[in-house]
Each structure stands twice: as C-alpha cells, then as structure tokens.
Design an enzyme around this catalytic site. Structure first.
Site, PDB file in Angstrom:
ATOM      1  N   THR A 187      -7.720 -41.523 -27.387  1.00 20.48           N
ATOM      2  CA  THR A 187      -6.443 -41.932 -27.469  1.00 20.48           C
ATOM      3  C   THR A 187      -6.310 -43.423 -27.427  1.00 20.48           C
ATOM      4  O   THR A 187      -7.083 -44.204 -26.782  1.00 20.48           O
ATOM      5  CB  THR A 187      -5.705 -41.317 -26.268  1.00 20.48           C
ATOM      6  OG1 THR A 187      -4.291 -41.894 -26.426  1.00 20.48           O
ATOM      7  CG2 THR A 187      -6.491 -41.466 -25.127  1.00 20.48           C
ATOM      8  N   ASP A 188      -5.305 -44.065 -28.164  1.00 18.24           N
ATOM      9  CA  ASP A 188      -5.101 -45.410 -27.785  1.00 18.24           C
ATOM     10  C   ASP A 188      -4.817 -45.958 -26.255  1.00 18.24           C
ATOM     11  O   ASP A 188      -4.760 -47.041 -26.060  1.00 18.24           O
ATOM     12  CB  ASP A 188      -3.879 -45.980 -28.741  1.00 18.24           C
ATOM     13  CG  ASP A 188      -2.540 -45.225 -28.350  1.00 18.24           C
ATOM     14  OD1 ASP A 188      -2.485 -44.535 -27.378  1.00 18.24           O
ATOM     15  OD2 ASP A 188      -1.455 -45.608 -29.225  1.00 18.24           O
ATOM     16  N   GLU A 189      -4.375 -44.883 -25.457  1.00 19.33           N
ATOM     17  CA  GLU A 189      -4.003 -45.224 -24.232  1.00 19.33           C
ATOM     18  C   GLU A 189      -5.278 -45.480 -23.355  1.00 19.33           C
ATOM     19  O   GLU A 189      -4.975 -46.210 -22.084  1.00 19.33           O
ATOM     20  CB  GLU A 189      -3.763 -43.846 -23.410  1.00 19.33           C
ATOM     21  CG  GLU A 189      -2.228 -43.423 -23.904  1.00 19.33           C
ATOM     22  CD  GLU A 189      -1.538 -42.667 -23.086  1.00 19.33           C
ATOM     23  OE1 GLU A 189      -1.824 -42.629 -21.719  1.00 19.33           O
ATOM     24  OE2 GLU A 189      -0.455 -42.217 -23.266  1.00 19.33           O
TER      25      GLU A 189
ATOM     26  N   TYR B 261      -4.414 -39.734 -16.811  1.00 20.09           N
ATOM     27  CA  TYR B 261      -4.707 -39.220 -18.079  1.00 20.09           C
ATOM     28  C   TYR B 261      -5.749 -39.852 -18.685  1.00 20.09           C
ATOM     29  O   TYR B 261      -6.814 -39.711 -19.229  1.00 20.09           O
ATOM     30  CB  TYR B 261      -3.653 -38.692 -18.827  1.00 20.09           C
ATOM     31  CG  TYR B 261      -3.560 -38.671 -20.070  1.00 20.09           C
ATOM     32  CD1 TYR B 261      -4.449 -37.591 -20.738  1.00 20.09           C
ATOM     33  CD2 TYR B 261      -3.334 -39.326 -21.132  1.00 20.09           C
ATOM     34  CE1 TYR B 261      -4.672 -37.444 -22.137  1.00 20.09           C
ATOM     35  CE2 TYR B 261      -3.492 -39.460 -22.576  1.00 20.09           C
ATOM     36  CZ  TYR B 261      -4.346 -38.287 -22.896  1.00 20.09           C
ATOM     37  OH  TYR B 261      -4.448 -38.206 -24.171  1.00 20.09           O
TER      38      TYR B 261
ATOM     39  N   LYS C 216      -9.633 -39.748 -20.135  1.00 21.78           N
ATOM     40  CA  LYS C 216     -10.128 -39.680 -21.506  1.00 21.78           C
ATOM     41  C   LYS C 216     -11.015 -40.901 -21.718  1.00 21.78           C
ATOM     42  O   LYS C 216     -12.079 -40.652 -22.605  1.00 21.78           O
ATOM     43  CB  LYS C 216      -9.002 -40.236 -22.529  1.00 21.78           C
ATOM     44  CG  LYS C 216      -7.890 -38.710 -22.618  1.00 21.78           C
ATOM     45  CD  LYS C 216      -8.173 -37.435 -23.096  1.00 21.78           C
ATOM     46  CE  LYS C 216      -8.750 -37.806 -24.625  1.00 21.78           C
ATOM     47  NZ  LYS C 216      -9.196 -36.475 -25.148  1.00 21.78           N
TER      48      LYS C 216
ATOM     49  N   GLY D 206       4.033 -46.754 -13.184  1.00 20.47           N
ATOM     50  CA  GLY D 206       3.056 -47.657 -13.997  1.00 20.47           C
ATOM     51  C   GLY D 206       3.165 -47.413 -15.542  1.00 20.47           C
ATOM     52  O   GLY D 206       2.381 -47.484 -16.158  1.00 20.47           O
TER      53      GLY D 206
HETATM   54  P1  NAD Z   1      -2.000 -30.109 -26.279  1.00 24.96           P
HETATM   55  O1  NAD Z   1      -2.025 -30.097 -24.907  1.00 24.96           O
HETATM   56  O2  NAD Z   1      -1.099 -29.823 -27.268  1.00 24.96           O
HETATM   57  O3  NAD Z   1      -3.413 -29.173 -26.432  1.00 24.96           O
HETATM   58  C1  NAD Z   1      -4.615 -29.099 -25.742  1.00 24.96           C
HETATM   59  C2  NAD Z   1      -5.185 -27.913 -25.926  1.00 24.96           C
HETATM   60  O4  NAD Z   1      -6.550 -28.008 -25.481  1.00 24.96           O
HETATM   61  C3  NAD Z   1      -4.464 -26.603 -25.519  1.00 24.96           C
HETATM   62  O5  NAD Z   1      -4.321 -25.677 -26.692  1.00 24.96           O
HETATM   63  C4  NAD Z   1      -5.075 -26.320 -24.256  1.00 24.96           C
HETATM   64  O6  NAD Z   1      -5.154 -24.760 -24.090  1.00 24.96           O
HETATM   65  C5  NAD Z   1      -6.441 -26.460 -24.660  1.00 24.96           C
HETATM   66  N1  NAD Z   1      -7.520 -26.716 -23.491  1.00 24.96           N
HETATM   67  C6  NAD Z   1      -6.963 -27.375 -22.350  1.00 24.96           C
HETATM   68  N2  NAD Z   1      -8.078 -27.323 -21.347  1.00 24.96           N
HETATM   69  C7  NAD Z   1      -9.028 -26.758 -22.010  1.00 24.96           C
HETATM   70  C8  NAD Z   1     -10.313 -26.359 -21.528  1.00 24.96           C
HETATM   71  N3  NAD Z   1     -10.932 -26.557 -20.308  1.00 24.96           N
HETATM   72  N4  NAD Z   1     -11.204 -25.594 -22.494  1.00 24.96           N
HETATM   73  C9  NAD Z   1     -10.746 -24.981 -23.797  1.00 24.96           C
HETATM   74  N5  NAD Z   1      -9.422 -25.637 -24.251  1.00 24.96           N
HETATM   75  C10 NAD Z   1      -8.403 -26.198 -23.382  1.00 24.96           C
HETATM   76  O7  NAD Z   1      -2.687 -31.627 -26.827  1.00 24.96           O
HETATM   77  P2  NAD Z   1      -2.266 -32.500 -28.172  1.00 24.96           P
HETATM   78  O8  NAD Z   1      -1.340 -33.326 -28.044  1.00 24.96           O
HETATM   79  O9  NAD Z   1      -2.785 -31.337 -29.239  1.00 24.96           O
HETATM   80  O10 NAD Z   1      -3.987 -33.373 -28.020  1.00 24.96           O
HETATM   81  C11 NAD Z   1      -5.203 -32.782 -28.389  1.00 24.96           C
HETATM   82  C12 NAD Z   1      -6.169 -34.069 -28.374  1.00 24.96           C
HETATM   83  O11 NAD Z   1      -5.540 -35.150 -28.946  1.00 24.96           O
HETATM   84  C13 NAD Z   1      -6.285 -34.410 -26.722  1.00 24.96           C
HETATM   85  O12 NAD Z   1      -7.784 -34.773 -26.569  1.00 24.96           O
HETATM   86  C14 NAD Z   1      -5.534 -35.683 -26.552  1.00 24.96           C
HETATM   87  O13 NAD Z   1      -5.991 -36.468 -25.535  1.00 24.96           O
HETATM   88  C15 NAD Z   1      -5.589 -36.340 -28.101  1.00 24.96           C
HETATM   89  N6  NAD Z   1      -4.561 -37.169 -28.377  1.00 24.96           N
HETATM   90  C16 NAD Z   1      -3.321 -36.663 -28.440  1.00 24.96           C
HETATM   91  C17 NAD Z   1      -2.088 -37.646 -28.839  1.00 24.96           C
HETATM   92  C18 NAD Z   1      -0.765 -37.098 -28.970  1.00 24.96           C
HETATM   93  O14 NAD Z   1       0.037 -38.089 -29.166  1.00 24.96           O
HETATM   94  N7  NAD Z   1      -0.466 -35.861 -28.836  1.00 24.96           N
HETATM   95  C19 NAD Z   1      -2.400 -38.816 -29.237  1.00 24.96           C
HETATM   96  C20 NAD Z   1      -4.013 -39.357 -29.321  1.00 24.96           C
HETATM   97  C21 NAD Z   1      -4.837 -38.635 -28.940  1.00 24.96           C
HETATM   98  O1  TDX Z   2      11.046 -37.397 -20.968  1.00 25.66           O
HETATM   99  C1  TDX Z   2      10.605 -38.404 -21.183  1.00 25.66           C
HETATM  100  N1  TDX Z   2      11.256 -39.712 -21.480  1.00 25.66           N
HETATM  101  C2  TDX Z   2      10.786 -40.700 -21.843  1.00 25.66           C
HETATM  102  O2  TDX Z   2      11.455 -41.816 -21.883  1.00 25.66           O
HETATM  103  C3  TDX Z   2       9.221 -38.299 -21.620  1.00 25.66           C
HETATM  104  C4  TDX Z   2       8.409 -37.226 -21.596  1.00 25.66           C
HETATM  105  C5  TDX Z   2       8.717 -39.508 -22.325  1.00 25.66           C
HETATM  106  N2  TDX Z   2       9.495 -40.728 -22.208  1.00 25.66           N
HETATM  107  C6  TDX Z   2       8.764 -42.222 -22.584  1.00 25.66           C
HETATM  108  C7  TDX Z   2       7.387 -42.194 -21.957  1.00 25.66           C
HETATM  109  C8  TDX Z   2       6.664 -42.630 -23.076  1.00 25.66           C
HETATM  110  O3  TDX Z   2       7.139 -44.324 -23.229  1.00 25.66           O
HETATM  111  O4  TDX Z   2       8.556 -41.722 -24.306  1.00 25.66           O
HETATM  112  C9  TDX Z   2       7.188 -42.338 -24.234  1.00 25.66           C
HETATM  113  C10 TDX Z   2       6.141 -41.014 -24.852  1.00 25.66           C
HETATM  114  O5  TDX Z   2       5.862 -40.363 -23.795  1.00 25.66           O
HETATM  115  P1  TDX Z   2       5.121 -39.024 -23.934  1.00 25.66           P
HETATM  116  O6  TDX Z   2       5.703 -38.187 -25.133  1.00 25.66           O
HETATM  117  O7  TDX Z   2       4.798 -38.563 -22.615  1.00 25.66           O
HETATM  118  O8  TDX Z   2       3.537 -39.952 -24.431  1.00 25.66           O
HETATM  119  P2  TDX Z   2       2.689 -41.015 -23.972  1.00 25.66           P
HETATM  120  O9  TDX Z   2       2.775 -40.923 -22.356  1.00 25.66           O
HETATM  121  O10 TDX Z   2       2.823 -42.099 -24.730  1.00 25.66           O
HETATM  122  O11 TDX Z   2       1.434 -40.267 -24.504  1.00 25.66           O
HETATM  123  C11 TDX Z   2       1.051 -39.678 -25.793  1.00 25.66           C
HETATM  124  O12 TDX Z   2       0.313 -40.259 -26.460  1.00 25.66           O
HETATM  125  C12 TDX Z   2      -0.951 -40.725 -26.353  1.00 25.66           C
HETATM  126  C13 TDX Z   2       0.288 -38.263 -25.642  1.00 25.66           C
HETATM  127  O13 TDX Z   2       1.317 -37.598 -24.572  1.00 25.66           O
HETATM  128  C14 TDX Z   2      -0.933 -38.537 -25.164  1.00 25.66           C
HETATM  129  O14 TDX Z   2      -1.760 -37.075 -25.043  1.00 25.66           O
HETATM  130  C15 TDX Z   2      -1.506 -39.521 -26.130  1.00 25.66           C
HETATM  131  O15 TDX Z   2      -2.959 -39.732 -25.745  1.00 25.66           O
END
Ligand code: NAD
Ligand code: TDX
Length: 335
Positions: free
Chosen positions: A123-125, A147, A151, A272
């Site tokens: 992730t970009d985080e 988190y 990562k 944070g």
């Molecule tokens: P999500 O929470 O929707 O999915 C995570 C999945 O992993 C779930 O199905 C969960 O059951 C499974 N899981 C969790 N722990 C496990 C374990 N120990 N063994 C097997 N399965 C397990 O998350 P997402 O948003 O689909 O993210 C997927 C990946 O992409 C993650 O690695 C996350 O860090 C990365 N990512 C997400 C975003 C975003 O904006 N959502 C952005 C960049 C990177």
């Molecule tokens: O209730 C909310 N109100 C709010 O203002 C929530 C849940 C979030 N936010 C803000 C926090 C962030 O600035 O919105 C922005 C996005 O929040 P999230 O959806 O929680 O995402 P973020 O924290 O940016 O992280 C996401 O992007 C990187 C994904 O959850 C990660 O899995 C990914 O790696």
C-alpha cells in the site's frame, strides 16, 4: 499461467482479482485461500464461475494450509491482510500475525515449492504522509500507523527473501481503492450505506485529508501486469492520479445520492491521521499500464452497486459490524 493462488480471495480487492483472472484468462484455474475473517465473505465470489476456481478456507500464517494451496500454482498474488487503519489503532496483534507472520509463512512455502512468481500486495501507506509532490519507489518507508507498519514489515520480509533465497518477489503499492463489495468500515461504502439510511457521514477532523482514489478493476489490472511482466525484486507504485480531499468525496456522494449536506458530520479526528498520500507511478506506466475508469464513472458505478445490492451490505451491517460501529463512532459522534 495455468493455475494461480489468490490469498485473501474473499475480500474486497482479492475477490475482484479472482473475477478479473477468470474473465481475462479462460484457461487459468484460480485457487482462493481465505480465512474468512470479519471482512472475508463468500458472497463476494458469487459472480465467479465455481468450475473455474477452488476455495480453501484457511490461515495464510499456517504452513500446511499454504503448502496445500500453493501446490501446482505458477504464481501467487497475496492480498490476505488485516486492512483497516482504525482497527489497528485499537490493537495490532492480528495485524502482526497476518501481515507479518503470514507473509513470512507464504514466502517460506513459496521458496520450498519453487513458486515462480510471488506478488505481495502492499500500500501507499508504507511511505507515510507527504505534503507536496509524490513518493517514488525508492523513498524511505515511514509508516505512521500500526496497519501501515505491519504492511511495511511484510514488504521487508519480501525484499529479504529476494536477497537471501533469490525468491521471485514482486511488490505493488496501491493507492486508496474503491468499488463494489468493499466492506462498509472503509470511508466510501460507510458514507454511501449510511446516507442510504439517512444516517450521518462521520467525517474525521476538518475533512481536508487527501487520498488518491483508484477504481478496483484498475488496481487488479495493474497487479496482474506486475505479476506477469514485472521484474522480480522490484516494487511498483499503483496510483489513481486522482487526489481528492475527503470533504470533496463526501460532497460527490451526496450529489450522486441526492442526499442533503446536513448528513456530513464533522467528528473527532483519527489519531495520527495521515494528511496526504501521493505516489509516482511512472515505473508501472513504463510497463504499459493505464487506469481505465474515470472517477465520475467509478463513483457512479459504485454508488449504483450499493443501491442495487442492499442484500449484500445489510447482512453485514446488521451483524457483527453493529458492535464495531457503536465502538468506533459512539465516542466520535459526540465530538
Ligand atoms: P479486505 O479486508 O476486504 O480483505 C482482506 C481479506 O483477507 C479478507 O477476505 C480476509 O478474510 C482475508 N484474511 C485476513 N486474514 C487472513 C489470514 N490470516 N489468512 C487468510 N486470509 C486472511 O481488504 P482489501 O481492501 O481487499 O485489501 C486487500 C489487500 O490490498 C491488503 O493486503 C491491503 O493491505 C491491500 N491494499 C488495500 C487498499 C485499499 O484501499 N483497500 C489499497 C492498497 C493496498
Ligand atoms: O468514518 C470515516 N471517516 C473519515 O473521515 C472513515 C472510516 C475514514 N475517514 C477518512 C480517513 C481517511 O483520510 O477517510 C479517509 C479514508 O479512510 P479509510 O477508508 O479508512 O482508508 P485509509 O485509512 O486511507 O486506508 C485505505 O487505503 C490504503 C485502506 O483501508 C488500506 O487498506 C489501504 O492500504
């Protein structure tokens, strides 16, 4: 690739990637390994042809399970993770178990079995926050929440396995992803589903935090390209080139939903809270990748999907999610 493993295949992006593989490669068989934690959901794979994929319920930190899932696969795309920042701020033990130990287990088994391509979805985080400009892949990792730290640690295991065992590890760092089937703890689906019920959208702080939004299928196409064409040992940023302040996102949703501005509720900030994420994706673009979905189209499609699929999110929001929501927002809504 004849057979690939997708860990976290029942999650938001993982399930989209399973569908993507099945659509794009008619002769590929997909193995989806998922523990089905709170965010994993078999409903997410309802549109995938059951003949074309095998589902294994199991933990990516368990060596026997991973060995069984990886056996015979040409490559693995590793999505399985604890993925929500706010949860990591309450307790990070599960994040370390899955995002660090899980990666180590996957790498050990991939080395033992000689898996040819191992892609770690990151992730970009991991770079932390940036006021102006954008991070390139060689910028230092400065994660600022548990988190992101987990990562980053997982990534470092990947780099170390590449250096020590010559493991064919590829890393992607994607930006904030949105689209159908995203668990409603994340900001977009939370705001959409709350607004559909006339409930407030809890906007953290001043709403001026910036995220770079990427449609889920574009994230999948980038991961697929890196999995097949990337150079082992390399890391690739995946940007949306679509930066928005959270307040702008909330207002766009209100317009699409024809809901009143009064639904926006400013609440206490995330601790944070990273102000801005921005990454440079020239390296990936040099491989030929371009995102296909414009923000306006992606948002309209996403909102429509939640409007048309209440069965999916109501099941979630009336279950264990209720407890999480009460814990997360009770003390915030008074701020
Ligand atoms: P999500 O929470 O929707 O999915 C995570 C999945 O992993 C779930 O199905 C969960 O059951 C499974 N899981 C969790 N722990 C496990 C374990 N120990 N063994 C097997 N399965 C397990 O998350 P997402 O948003 O689909 O993210 C997927 C990946 O992409 C993650 O690695 C996350 O860090 C990365 N990512 C997400 C975003 C975003 O904006 N959502 C952005 C960049 C990177
Ligand atoms: O209730 C909310 N109100 C709010 O203002 C929530 C849940 C979030 N936010 C803000 C926090 C962030 O600035 O919105 C922005 C996005 O929040 P999230 O959806 O929680 O995402 P973020 O924290 O940016 O992280 C996401 O992007 C990187 C994904 O959850 C990660 O899995 C990914 O790696």
């Amino acid at each position: 690739m004849k057979r690939i493993l997708v860990t976290g295949g029942a999650g938001f992006i993982g399930s989209a990637f399973v569908r993507w593989q099945l659509r794009r490669y008619p002769t590929t068989h997909v193995v989806a390994l998922d523990k089905l934690t709170y965010s994993g959901n078999r409903d997410n794979l309802k549109d995938a042809d059951p003949q074309r994929y095998t589902f294994i319920r199991g933990d990516v930190a368990d060596p026997e399970t991973v060995a069984r899932a990886l056996d015979g696969c040409d490559g693995v795309a590793h999505f399985a993770a604890e993925s929500h920042v706010d949860r990591s701020l309450v307790g990070a033990a599960d994040f370390i178990a899955t995002n660090v130990s899980g990666v180590n287990t996957l790498l050990e088994q991939a080395v033992a079995l000689g898996t040819k391509r191992v892609l770690l979805v990151s992730t970009d985080e991991v770079y932390g926050s940036i006021e102006t400009g954008a991070f390139s892949e060689d910028a230092p990792l400065k994660p600022r929440n548990p988190y992101a730290a987990s990562k980053a640690a997982g990534e470092l295991f990947g780099a170390a396995f590449h250096a020590s065992h010559n493991a064919p590890v590829l890393i992607t760092r994607g930006s904030n992803t949105y689209g159908p089937f995203q668990y409603p703890e994340k900001v977009l689906p939370l705001f959409i589903t709350n607004a559909l019920d006339g409930l407030p959208m809890p906007l953290y702080g001043d709403g001026g935090n910036v995220r770079d939004w990427l449609f889920v299928d574009d994230h999948c196409s980038a991961i697929d390209l890196v999995l097949r064409k990337g150079t082992p040992g390399e890391t690739y940023n995946i940007a949306g080139r679509n930066e928005k302040q959270n307040i702008e996102v909330a207002r766009t949703l209100l317009q699409l939903l024809q809901a009143p501005e009064s639904l926006i509720r400013h609440v206490r900030d995330r601790i944070g809270h990273d102000r801005r994420y921005a990454i440079n994706d020239e390296k990936l673009r040099a491989l030929g990748w371009r995102p296909k979905t414009r923000w306006e189209e992606g948002m309209a499609e996403t909102v429509r999907w939640y409007q048309e699929n209440e069965w999916w999110w109501r099941k979630i929001k009336s279950g264990a999610f209720k407890e999480y929501y009460a814990r997360q927002y009770d003390h915030l809504l008074d701020g």
